[in-house]
Scaffold this active site. Structure first.
Site, PDB file in Angstrom:
ATOM      1  CE  LYS A  21      36.380  42.565  35.248  1.00  0.00           C
ATOM      2  NZ  LYS A  21      36.529  41.592  34.170  1.00  0.00           N
ATOM      3  CB  ALA A 116      43.980  37.589  32.359  1.00  0.00           C
ATOM      4  CG  LEU A 118      41.928  38.265  36.269  1.00  0.00           C
ATOM      5  CD1 LEU A 118      43.025  37.712  36.791  1.00  0.00           C
ATOM      6  CD2 LEU A 118      40.319  37.766  37.011  1.00  0.00           C
ATOM      7  CB  ALA A 119      39.396  44.643  35.094  1.00  0.00           C
ATOM      8  CB  SER A 122      40.267  48.718  34.015  1.00  0.00           C
ATOM      9  OG  SER A 122      40.052  48.355  32.875  1.00  0.00           O
ATOM     10  CB  SER A 123      42.656  47.582  38.874  1.00  0.00           C
ATOM     11  OG  SER A 123      42.550  47.653  40.364  1.00  0.00           O
ATOM     12  CG  ASP A 155      35.942  46.449  32.959  1.00  0.00           C
ATOM     13  OD1 ASP A 155      34.817  46.498  32.764  1.00  0.00           O
ATOM     14  OD2 ASP A 155      37.145  45.508  32.577  1.00  0.00           O
TER      15      ASP A 155
HETATM   16  O1  C5P Z   1      36.234  50.682  27.121  1.00  0.00           O
HETATM   17  P1  C5P Z   1      37.516  49.926  27.117  1.00  0.00           P
HETATM   18  O2  C5P Z   1      38.670  50.508  26.334  1.00  0.00           O
HETATM   19  O3  C5P Z   1      38.303  49.277  28.069  1.00  0.00           O
HETATM   20  O4  C5P Z   1      37.009  48.754  26.098  1.00  0.00           O
HETATM   21  C1  C5P Z   1      37.681  48.010  25.398  1.00  0.00           C
HETATM   22  C2  C5P Z   1      36.945  47.230  23.938  1.00  0.00           C
HETATM   23  O5  C5P Z   1      35.914  46.331  24.501  1.00  0.00           O
HETATM   24  C3  C5P Z   1      36.344  48.399  23.272  1.00  0.00           C
HETATM   25  O6  C5P Z   1      36.971  49.026  22.285  1.00  0.00           O
HETATM   26  C4  C5P Z   1      35.160  47.839  22.826  1.00  0.00           C
HETATM   27  O7  C5P Z   1      35.430  47.053  21.678  1.00  0.00           O
HETATM   28  C5  C5P Z   1      35.006  46.683  23.699  1.00  0.00           C
HETATM   29  N1  C5P Z   1      33.881  46.972  24.554  1.00  0.00           N
HETATM   30  C6  C5P Z   1      32.627  46.930  24.202  1.00  0.00           C
HETATM   31  N2  C5P Z   1      31.406  47.039  25.131  1.00  0.00           N
HETATM   32  C7  C5P Z   1      31.654  47.346  26.478  1.00  0.00           C
HETATM   33  C8  C5P Z   1      32.860  47.372  27.031  1.00  0.00           C
HETATM   34  C9  C5P Z   1      34.042  47.158  25.943  1.00  0.00           C
HETATM   35  O8  C5P Z   1      32.266  46.729  23.070  1.00  0.00           O
HETATM   36  N3  C5P Z   1      30.780  47.578  27.208  1.00  0.00           N
END
Ligand code: C5P
Length: 356
Positions: A21, A116, A118-119, A122-123, A155
């Site tokens: 993404k 990077a 580019l997620a 997550s994808s 993501d």
């Molecule tokens: O949700 P995910 O585990 O992918 O997020 C990784 C980190 O990015 C979270 O632990 C947080 O520190 C940060 N994050 C955030 N706000 C978001 C998405 C991610 O602070 N909306």
């Protein structure tokens, strides 16, 4: 016996492409009580994709993962394995048997650079959920799929949208956004309304992995700009994409979009070498350069794939002769990608269809 069909009867592995993404805009609106950040981001999937292949394993075995290509780090920490475990937990009640759905073997070809912006991880997780459910022959409703995706990461829900989308909240509130008008066939395609092939993105990813939490922490500590320009640009683009825009309209907005990433100062605070690198890229390309997500992938928009490919060659040549230097122990990843856009408006919200 009730429930899912016997998965052992499936012929061959389930294969999924897991697209990267790109954040065309990324506005950070504030910190939430749960510590996450409130976002407003227009995200688009790209035809740069990992490839995931999933097969059922015999009873008495455990989920396994083999990775080729970019190194995503320890396999035990990979989101694909977490996605299998979460999908199994959610699928078990509808599976119709006492034992949980069987173990899975996954092969992942990582073509998207890691950490990077580019997620890719997550994808991969979204693709793993989808492949696991198909391998087991289990249906999950849209609500359950969304909960499962949000559990796996901020993501991940975006990848359920299957096209450009607006991500809000911590990323879990996803509104499918219309389409780039196109002449292509099929339900997901690239825009080719302006010239053959339509607009394309040049991606340049320096070989420095950037930690997303570290970038958000830097934002918390003050590495940010005020003024709300990214929020405005994001709202504007979301509205336009909802109605449907042409590739050339997107091109016309390139400089506004390239500036519409509230995480750019924070990414530069985490990796200061990004500042001279971006300056050098701007000089080299002579056009707006944006940052995707928390970086370090930089992007530039071109009117055609051929123009972007030509720019990619110039960047590689400049790196080769030392005219352009990038942070990191290896040369940057340089690629051309297209936006995977819908050719029709999404069902929600309902809007009268506009012909190109
Ligand atoms: O949700 P995910 O585990 O992918 O997020 C990784 C980190 O990015 C979270 O632990 C947080 O520190 C940060 N994050 C955030 N706000 C978001 C998405 C991610 O602070 N909306």
């Amino acid at each position: 016996m009730t429930g899912a069909p016997d998965p052992a009867r499936r012929l061959g592995p389930v294969v999924r492409l897991a697209p990267a993404k790109l954040n065309l805009t990324l506005a950070v609106l504030g910190v939430r009580p749960d510590g996450y950040h409130e976002l407003h981001s227009v995200m688009v999937p790209l035809d740069l994709a990992d490839r995931l292949s999933v097969s059922i394993l015999p009873p008495g075995t455990a989920d396994s993962l083999h990775v080729d290509g970019f190194d995503p780090g320890p396999v035990a920490d990979n989101l694909v394995l977490r996605a299998f475990a979460a999908a199994r937990r959610h699928a078990h009640p509808t599976w119709g048997r006492e034992e949980p759905p069987p173990a899975l073997a996954a092969r992942l070809e990582k073509r998207i650079p890691v950490a990077a912006g580019l997620a890719g991880g997550s994808s991969d997780a979204a693709a793993a959920v989808d492949a696991a459910l198909e391998a087991w022959g289990v249906e999950l409703g849209a609500g359950a799929r969304h909960r499962l995706a949000a559990e796996l990461g901020s993501d991940v829900p975006f990848f359920l949208a299957g096209g450009p989308a607006l991500a809000e909240g911590r990323g879990e509130r996803v509104t499918p956004l219309g389409w780039l008008r196109t002449a292509s066939v099929g339900d997901v395609s690239v825009d080719d309304s302006t010239r053959p092939g339509g607009p394309a993105l040049l991606l340049i990813t320096p070989a420095v992995a950037i930690s997303t939490p570290a970038v958000f922490r830097a934002w918390d500590e003050g590495a940010r700009v005020t003024g709300g320009a990214a929020r405005l640009a994001s709202a504007h683009l979301a509205e336009e994409l909802r109605k449907g825009i042409r590739g050339q309209d997107l091109m016309a907005r390139a400089s506004v979009l390239a500036a519409a990433n509230d995480l750019a100062p924070a990414a530069a605070a985490v990796e200061p070498a990004l500042v001279p690198f971006k300056r050098a890229l701007l000089r080299q390309l002579g056009r707006p350069v944006g940052l995707s997500g928390s970086g370090p992938t930089h992007w530039a928009l071109y009117a055609s794939h051929a123009q972007a490919a030509e720019a990619a060659d110039r960047v590689r040549a400049a790196i080769g002769v030392g005219e352009l230097t990038a942070p990191g122990p290896r040369p940057p990843f340089v690629a051309v990608a297209r936006i995977l856009a819908r050719t029709t408006q999404p069902a929600e919200p309902q809007e009268p269809r506009r012909e190109p």
